[in-house]
Scaffold this motif. Structure first.
Motif, PDB file in Angstrom:
ATOM      1  N   THR A 176       3.879  -2.801  -4.099  1.00 40.51           N
ATOM      2  CA  THR A 176       4.953  -2.140  -3.370  1.00 40.51           C
ATOM      3  C   THR A 176       4.441  -0.958  -2.553  1.00 40.51           C
ATOM      4  O   THR A 176       4.979  -0.656  -1.480  1.00 40.51           O
ATOM      5  CB  THR A 176       6.034  -1.670  -4.352  1.00 40.51           C
ATOM      6  OG1 THR A 176       6.495  -2.793  -5.106  1.00 40.51           O
ATOM      7  CG2 THR A 176       7.201  -1.034  -3.637  1.00 40.51           C
ATOM      8  N   SER A 177       3.406  -0.267  -3.056  1.00 47.37           N
ATOM      9  CA  SER A 177       2.868   0.875  -2.312  1.00 47.37           C
ATOM     10  C   SER A 177       2.339   0.439  -0.949  1.00 47.37           C
ATOM     11  O   SER A 177       2.576   1.110   0.066  1.00 47.37           O
ATOM     12  CB  SER A 177       1.761   1.559  -3.118  1.00 47.37           C
ATOM     13  OG  SER A 177       2.256   2.065  -4.330  1.00 47.37           O
ATOM     14  N   ALA A 178       1.614  -0.668  -0.917  1.00 46.05           N
ATOM     15  CA  ALA A 178       1.104  -1.182   0.357  1.00 46.05           C
ATOM     16  C   ALA A 178       2.254  -1.560   1.280  1.00 46.05           C
ATOM     17  O   ALA A 178       2.236  -1.254   2.479  1.00 46.05           O
ATOM     18  CB  ALA A 178       0.196  -2.377   0.112  1.00 46.05           C
ATOM     19  N   ALA A 179       3.267  -2.220   0.722  1.00 51.46           N
ATOM     20  CA  ALA A 179       4.430  -2.605   1.527  1.00 51.46           C
ATOM     21  C   ALA A 179       5.149  -1.374   2.061  1.00 51.46           C
ATOM     22  O   ALA A 179       5.634  -1.379   3.200  1.00 51.46           O
ATOM     23  CB  ALA A 179       5.379  -3.456   0.685  1.00 51.46           C
ATOM     24  N   HIS A 180       5.211  -0.304   1.262  1.00 51.02           N
ATOM     25  CA  HIS A 180       5.845   0.933   1.716  1.00 51.02           C
ATOM     26  C   HIS A 180       5.125   1.487   2.946  1.00 51.02           C
ATOM     27  O   HIS A 180       5.756   1.822   3.958  1.00 51.02           O
ATOM     28  CB  HIS A 180       5.841   1.963   0.582  1.00 51.02           C
ATOM     29  CG  HIS A 180       6.364   3.305   0.980  1.00 51.02           C
ATOM     30  ND1 HIS A 180       5.841   4.488   0.490  1.00 51.02           N
ATOM     31  CD2 HIS A 180       7.330   3.673   1.855  1.00 51.02           C
ATOM     32  CE1 HIS A 180       6.482   5.507   1.020  1.00 51.02           C
ATOM     33  NE2 HIS A 180       7.395   5.042   1.857  1.00 51.02           N
ATOM     34  N   VAL A 181       3.807   1.584   2.874  1.00 45.44           N
ATOM     35  CA  VAL A 181       3.032   2.104   4.005  1.00 45.44           C
ATOM     36  C   VAL A 181       3.237   1.232   5.245  1.00 45.44           C
ATOM     37  O   VAL A 181       3.530   1.725   6.339  1.00 45.44           O
ATOM     38  CB  VAL A 181       1.543   2.205   3.645  1.00 45.44           C
ATOM     39  CG1 VAL A 181       0.725   2.621   4.865  1.00 45.44           C
ATOM     40  CG2 VAL A 181       1.324   3.199   2.511  1.00 45.44           C
TER      41      VAL A 181
END
Length: 360
Positions: A176-181
């Protein structure tokens, strides 16, 4: 310097630590909570201002005092959650001391544990460790990283899309962190690329209670075997959250396999394919912050700490809340209740520890 004594020392005032302290209080057990932050909120204090409450997985209510309704406002999680934790600490009457940075936990006198900090020493008959993972961002090694002429940063240092304007950005990580960025910098950056070690798994089942319990159980199996835990998020896959839908709508989730090496001006794959970039964002997760427990020698040959529930098998005086299955909001409250119950059992059944309980 004198040693402060308490029945139980709780390290960390994130969700798992506050939950543990609350349930300990319900059991009538005195506990002091040592927190390294300057104020309430735990790791949420450091999240990007661009991460608003409509984008997070969901903040579970802390026990006994549900969070207030948001009134329909979309506010940064870094403001909302610390404010809630602050109100919770006061409403629950918890004894939180901050800022206190724990440096080590070792054997003390008369079977007690001695907690050394930058603000003195505390002694407890039992310890609940709830230090989480935020302070241990994981940076994987790839050949050539030291030669890269651009900027490398971890998701822990991400503060929104503005600073990526005009940049060529590679985002590494399948969660999810990658998707957030990607959901925020796509359309701001000159170009983006998404790179993961494994093909991403998208879930369209809403990730309900059964799926959550299954994810927690998978992580529990690892820590019960003494292996380093995976995060709960790592075994859940990507749901079609607000963040993921935004990234998909911007065409930012076209995944590429992991590159072989980093060059001065980009990244290169096994087949010789080269991609120019000037920024690499490592959205590669975190590891448990447990170095201060090293003097107790709790680790197993497999590299992890074997726990049964929250109780450390090698030393039942130590509970790990926020480790493995409780390293997310999914399991933190359950872990706090479990840790408090284990501590109460220890204090009522172990002669050396029972003196820490108040007289009836």
């Amino acid at each position: 310097m004198s040693v402060e004594e308490s029945a139980v020392v709780v390290i960390g005032a994130g969700q798992a630590g506050l939950s543990s302290a609350y349930f300990l209080r319900r059991f009538g057990v005195e506990a002091v909570v040592l927190d390294a932050e300057d104020g309430p909120g735990g790791a949420w204090r450091h999240r990007s201002p661009s991460l608003t409450m409509d984008k997070v997985h969901g903040i579970f209510d802390l026990p006994g005092h549900p969070k207030p309704a948001d009134g329909g406002e979309v506010r940064p999680a870094a403001e909302v959650v610390p404010a809630y934790f602050d109100a919770y600490e006061r409403a629950a009457g918890l004894h939180v001391v901050r800022p206190v940075r724990v440096t080590s936990v070792r054997e003390g006198a008369k079977g007690r544990l001695l907690v050394a900090t930058d603000a003195g020493e505390w002694s407890g008959a039992a310890l609940v460790n709830a230090t989480g993972t935020w302070t241990r961002p994981y940076w994987p090694y790839y050949p050539g990283a030291a030669t890269f002429a651009g900027r490398r940063l971890h998701y822990a240092d991400y503060r929104g899309p503005a600073e990526f304007a005009g940049r060529q950005v590679v985002v590494v990580g399948g969660g999810t962190s990658a998707a957030h960025v990607l959901s925020e910098i796509a359309g701001v950056a000159a170009a983006t690329a998404w790179v993961t070690r494994r093909p991403p798994v998208f879930r369209d089942d809403g990730f309900g209670e059964d799926a959550r319990r299954e994810a927690v159980a998978m992580v529990e199996d690892r820590v019960r075997a003494g292996l380093p835990p995976q995060s709960v998020v790592a075994v859940t896959g990507l749901t079609y959250s607000t963040i993921v839908r935004e990234a998909l709508a911007k065409g930012a989730l076209h995944r590429r396999p992991m590159f072989r090496r980093i060059t001065e001006n980009g990244v290169e794959w096994d087949d010789g394919t080269f991609l120019a970039c000037d920024t690499i964002v490592w959205a590669t997760g975190f590891r448990s912050a447990l170095d201060h427990l090293a003097p107790l020698r709790l680790r197993e040959p497999g590299g992890g700490i074997r726990v049964d529930g929250t109780r450390v098998v090698r030393d039942p005086r130590v509970q790990l809340a926020g480790y493995g299955p409780s390293a997310s909001t999914i399991g933190a409250n359950r872990a706090g209740r479990m840790a408090a119950r284990e501590v109460h059992r220890l204090l009522t059944t172990t002669p050396a520890a029972s003196s820490a309980l108040p007289a009836a």
